[in-house]
Design an enzyme around this catalytic site. Structure first.
Site, PDB file in Angstrom:
ATOM      1  N   GLU A 136      15.270  54.310  10.137  1.00 59.76           N
ATOM      2  CA  GLU A 136      15.385  55.321  11.199  1.00 59.76           C
ATOM      3  C   GLU A 136      13.978  55.840  11.447  1.00 59.76           C
ATOM      4  O   GLU A 136      13.463  56.649  10.674  1.00 59.76           O
ATOM      5  CB  GLU A 136      16.321  56.456  10.753  1.00 59.76           C
ATOM      6  CG  GLU A 136      17.752  56.023  10.464  1.00 59.76           C
ATOM      7  CD  GLU A 136      18.556  55.768  11.737  1.00 59.76           C
ATOM      8  OE1 GLU A 136      18.026  56.021  12.847  1.00 59.76           O
ATOM      9  OE2 GLU A 136      19.704  55.300  11.622  1.00 59.76           O
ATOM     10  N   CYS A 162      12.929  63.599  15.830  1.00 63.44           N
ATOM     11  CA  CYS A 162      12.728  62.222  16.299  1.00 63.44           C
ATOM     12  C   CYS A 162      13.338  62.037  17.688  1.00 63.44           C
ATOM     13  O   CYS A 162      12.939  61.147  18.428  1.00 63.44           O
ATOM     14  CB  CYS A 162      13.339  61.242  15.317  1.00 63.44           C
ATOM     15  SG  CYS A 162      15.030  61.684  14.900  1.00 63.44           S
TER      16      CYS A 162
HETATM   17  P1  NAD Z   1       6.513  59.334   6.792  1.00 66.71           P
HETATM   18  O1  NAD Z   1       6.701  57.916   7.179  1.00 66.71           O
HETATM   19  O2  NAD Z   1       5.137  59.840   6.608  1.00 66.71           O
HETATM   20  O3  NAD Z   1       7.280  59.641   5.403  1.00 66.71           O
HETATM   21  C1  NAD Z   1       8.673  59.447   5.263  1.00 66.71           C
HETATM   22  C2  NAD Z   1       8.991  59.247   3.800  1.00 66.71           C
HETATM   23  O4  NAD Z   1       8.459  58.010   3.356  1.00 66.71           O
HETATM   24  C3  NAD Z   1       8.404  60.304   2.875  1.00 66.71           C
HETATM   25  O5  NAD Z   1       9.352  60.643   1.904  1.00 66.71           O
HETATM   26  C4  NAD Z   1       7.215  59.583   2.262  1.00 66.71           C
HETATM   27  O6  NAD Z   1       6.837  60.081   1.002  1.00 66.71           O
HETATM   28  C5  NAD Z   1       7.764  58.186   2.134  1.00 66.71           C
HETATM   29  N1  NAD Z   1       6.769  57.116   2.017  1.00 66.71           N
HETATM   30  C6  NAD Z   1       5.487  57.101   2.453  1.00 66.71           C
HETATM   31  N2  NAD Z   1       4.903  55.906   2.173  1.00 66.71           N
HETATM   32  C7  NAD Z   1       5.850  55.147   1.564  1.00 66.71           C
HETATM   33  C8  NAD Z   1       5.876  53.814   1.072  1.00 66.71           C
HETATM   34  N3  NAD Z   1       4.799  53.020   1.146  1.00 66.71           N
HETATM   35  N4  NAD Z   1       7.014  53.354   0.527  1.00 66.71           N
HETATM   36  C9  NAD Z   1       8.126  54.129   0.478  1.00 66.71           C
HETATM   37  N5  NAD Z   1       8.157  55.409   0.919  1.00 66.71           N
HETATM   38  C10 NAD Z   1       7.032  55.905   1.475  1.00 66.71           C
HETATM   39  O7  NAD Z   1       7.320  60.190   7.860  1.00 66.71           O
HETATM   40  P2  NAD Z   1       7.382  61.787   8.016  1.00 66.71           P
HETATM   41  O8  NAD Z   1       6.054  62.252   8.531  1.00 66.71           O
HETATM   42  O9  NAD Z   1       7.910  62.395   6.763  1.00 66.71           O
HETATM   43  O10 NAD Z   1       8.494  61.954   9.130  1.00 66.71           O
HETATM   44  C11 NAD Z   1       8.213  62.013  10.492  1.00 66.71           C
HETATM   45  C12 NAD Z   1       8.604  60.713  11.168  1.00 66.71           C
HETATM   46  O11 NAD Z   1       9.984  60.448  10.906  1.00 66.71           O
HETATM   47  C13 NAD Z   1       8.484  60.763  12.680  1.00 66.71           C
HETATM   48  O12 NAD Z   1       7.937  59.556  13.140  1.00 66.71           O
HETATM   49  C14 NAD Z   1       9.924  60.905  13.151  1.00 66.71           C
HETATM   50  O13 NAD Z   1      10.161  60.428  14.442  1.00 66.71           O
HETATM   51  C15 NAD Z   1      10.643  60.098  12.126  1.00 66.71           C
HETATM   52  N6  NAD Z   1      12.041  60.490  12.049  1.00 66.71           N
HETATM   53  C16 NAD Z   1      12.988  59.611  12.494  1.00 66.71           C
HETATM   54  C17 NAD Z   1      14.325  59.975  12.494  1.00 66.71           C
HETATM   55  C18 NAD Z   1      15.393  59.046  12.988  1.00 66.71           C
HETATM   56  O14 NAD Z   1      16.572  59.348  12.808  1.00 66.71           O
HETATM   57  N7  NAD Z   1      15.076  57.926  13.612  1.00 66.71           N
HETATM   58  C19 NAD Z   1      14.696  61.228  12.024  1.00 66.71           C
HETATM   59  C20 NAD Z   1      13.699  62.093  11.581  1.00 66.71           C
HETATM   60  C21 NAD Z   1      12.379  61.707  11.589  1.00 66.71           C
END
Ligand code: NAD
Length: 510
Positions: free
Chosen positions: A235, A269
């Protein structure tokens, strides 16, 4: 003594320290997955009704602790209390309720009507995957990762969750409610830390990953899952267009676009990130939008419940927002309101409306995830649809118009996982509907019957209905004299119309 590695959390609104959380070591992550795996068979042996009974205790506990959740969300993520209550308490309550009422139906074995082999029968049945790893973002710290956990648990799985390093406190608090309410502690565990802890979780032997976060991280997570040949739901980001067609109800469109652009300070998002307005309404729309946006009140949600907008959740996110606006202004965009940081201790950015934006600007092409609405003017509906679909992202889209049929027609042409007509964002709270993106917004869906089933292995059983048949016609022995009979049978099955079938059945084989 201080833990060797810990997350130190500061209020995004006032900078004060709000808590500390120890980072899980790789050994702790692997041990959590092993304990979860050991706990899962006993849980999946319980009936769905028994699992629901436990989740309904969780619902009761969330309902009773709603105020505490709202206060902690305000403190840790900066969300207004209205949003804390509706998005982070009510939406999870609705999700638990919907799936507890429907899990038995959705996960019941499903017969497949047989097409050719009517002497046999097929059905699908749903078996829990095992241990589901859930990796969450910071923008909906309860709603998103715990929604996934509810679905995984109801389907009979164990869960190990890695919440965002920006919002570990709310995750720890809500997780405590789950365990107190009767979810076995080994069955549902939290590990805490940054991205490397998420990567370790995937490597620790989970059977499926549900990831919510950015496109960049989603690609890494998808690659890790591909290496391990485990399913993942991704997502990812959005760049939702709102198309305000020539016959839109101006007041509703203005109210919806304002809320859809600025709720959670634009850090959704599904936030509106592009407003495409027909020229017939453009001047009135822009004037009304600027009036409404100027009236939005920013503030510290942990100190007041009388605000509309909190800060950006973290400094990095505010830097991104600032860079997007600066790029747009440098390329000729006009700032109609906002367009700057709000000085002070928090990560505030003034609610912003931009006009004269063009397709070479980052604000139109890349996810902003902040309180900024770029508005574009169009003279023709086709061009609006083309522009809406130009994005590499395709999560949510919105259409505003009075003519219901036209609204649906345009909605069907927008390449997004969900398109809402005359509404915004809210479909996420409709747990019965699917949530998932097209293009680089992700793979797979959560919520809905399909999302719940995806928490299971879908297994197919095909069995006999005619026990006395000692052989099938396609088994050994292969005898030359059978070939013409097969050819006739093929003719009868696949010949064109009745006449064609009869001709092939009774005609010569030459
Ligand atoms: P992010 O990708 O920076 O982090 C998300 C999660 O991934 C965190 O828990 C982080 O610690 C973890 N992570 C980071 N690197 C990783 C790796 N290499 N392996 C595994 N896990 C890892 O995202 P964010 O800044 O926390 O969230 C914002 C983003 O999320 C925006 O782009 C937003 O659009 C998206 N989002 C999407 C939805 C949806 O339903 N499609 C919902 C909410 C947010």
């Amino acid at each position: 003594m201080a833990h060797p590695d810990e997350l130190v959390l500061h209020s995004p609104a006032n900078g004060t320290e709000v808590g500390r959380v120890a980072v899980s070591t790789p050994d702790e992550v692997r041990a959590a997955v092993a304990r979860a795996r050991a706990a899962q068979p006993a849980w999946s042996a319980r009936s769905i009704a028994e699992r629901c009974a436990v989740l309904l205790e969780v619902r009761e506990s969330i309902l009773s602790h709603g105020r505490e959740i709202v206060a902690l969300v305000a403190k840790e993520s900066g969300k207004p209390q209205h949003e804390g209550l509706l998005h982070e308490v009510m939406a999870p309550l609705e999700l638990i309720t919907y799936f507890c009422e429907n899990a038995e139906r959705v996960l019941a074995p499903a017969p497949i009507p047989m097409h050719l082999t009517k002497h046999r029968a097929s059905y699908l049945h749903y078996v829990p995957r095992g241990v589901v790893g859930i990796i969450g973002p910071w923008n909906f710290p309860h709603n998103l990762p715990f929604g996934g956990a509810v679905m995984a648990l109801l389907a009979g799985n164990a869960v190990v969750m890695k919440p965002s390093e920006y919002t570990p406190l709310i995750a720890a608090y809500v997780h405590g409610l789950y365990v107190e309410a009767g979810v076995p502690a080994d069955l549902f565990q939290l590990v805490q830390g940054r991205g490397d802890v998420g990567a370790t979780l995937i490597d620790a032997g989970v059977d499926m990953v549900e990831f919510t976060g950015s496109v960049a991280t989603g690609k890494k997570v998808g690659a890790m899952c591909a290496e391990r040949v485990i399913p993942c739901v991704l997502e990812l980001g959005g760049k939702a267009p709102a198309l305000v067609l020539a016959d839109a109800d101006l007041d509703r469109a203005l109210a919806a676009v304002t809320w859809g652009g600025f709720a959670n300070a634009g850090q959704v998002c599904a936030s509106i990130e592009r407003v495409l307005v027909h020229e017939r309404l453009y001047d009135r729309f822009v004037e009304g939008l600027v009036t409404r946006v100027k009236a939005l009140r920013t503030g510290d949600a942990s100190a007041s419940d009388d605000i509309d907008l909190g800060p950006l959740q973290n400094a990095r996110q505010r830097d991104i927002v600032e860079a997007r606006v600066n790029d747009a202004v440098a390329k000729g965009a006009r700032v109609l309101c906002g367009g700057h940081r709000i000085e002070g201790p928090g990560h505030f950015y003034a609610p912003t409306v931009l006009a004269d934006v063009t397709t070479d600007m980052d604000i139109v092409n890349l996810e902003t995830f902040g309180p900024v609405l770029p508005v574009m003017r169009f003279s023709d509906e086709e061009a609006m649809i083309t522009e809406a679909n130009r994005s590499h992202l395709g999560l949510l889209g919105y259409v505003f118009c009075k003519d219901a049929e036209r609204g649906r027609r345009v909605a069907e042409r927008i390449a997004c996982g969900t398109v809402m007509v005359n509404d915004v964002i809210a479909s996420h709270a409709m747990a019965e509907t699917p949530w998932g993106g097209l293009k680089q917004s992700g793979i797979g869906v959560t919520h809905s019957d399909e999302g719940l089933r995806h928490m299971c292995q879908q297994r197919h059983v095909n069995h006999d209905l005619v026990p006395w048949m000692s052989s099938e016609p396609w088994w050994y022995p292969y005898r030359p004299q059978d070939l013409p009979r097969f050819e006739k049978a093929l003719g009868a099955l696949y010949g064109q119309g009745l006449a064609g079938k009869l001709r092939r059945l009774f005609g010569s084989n030459d």
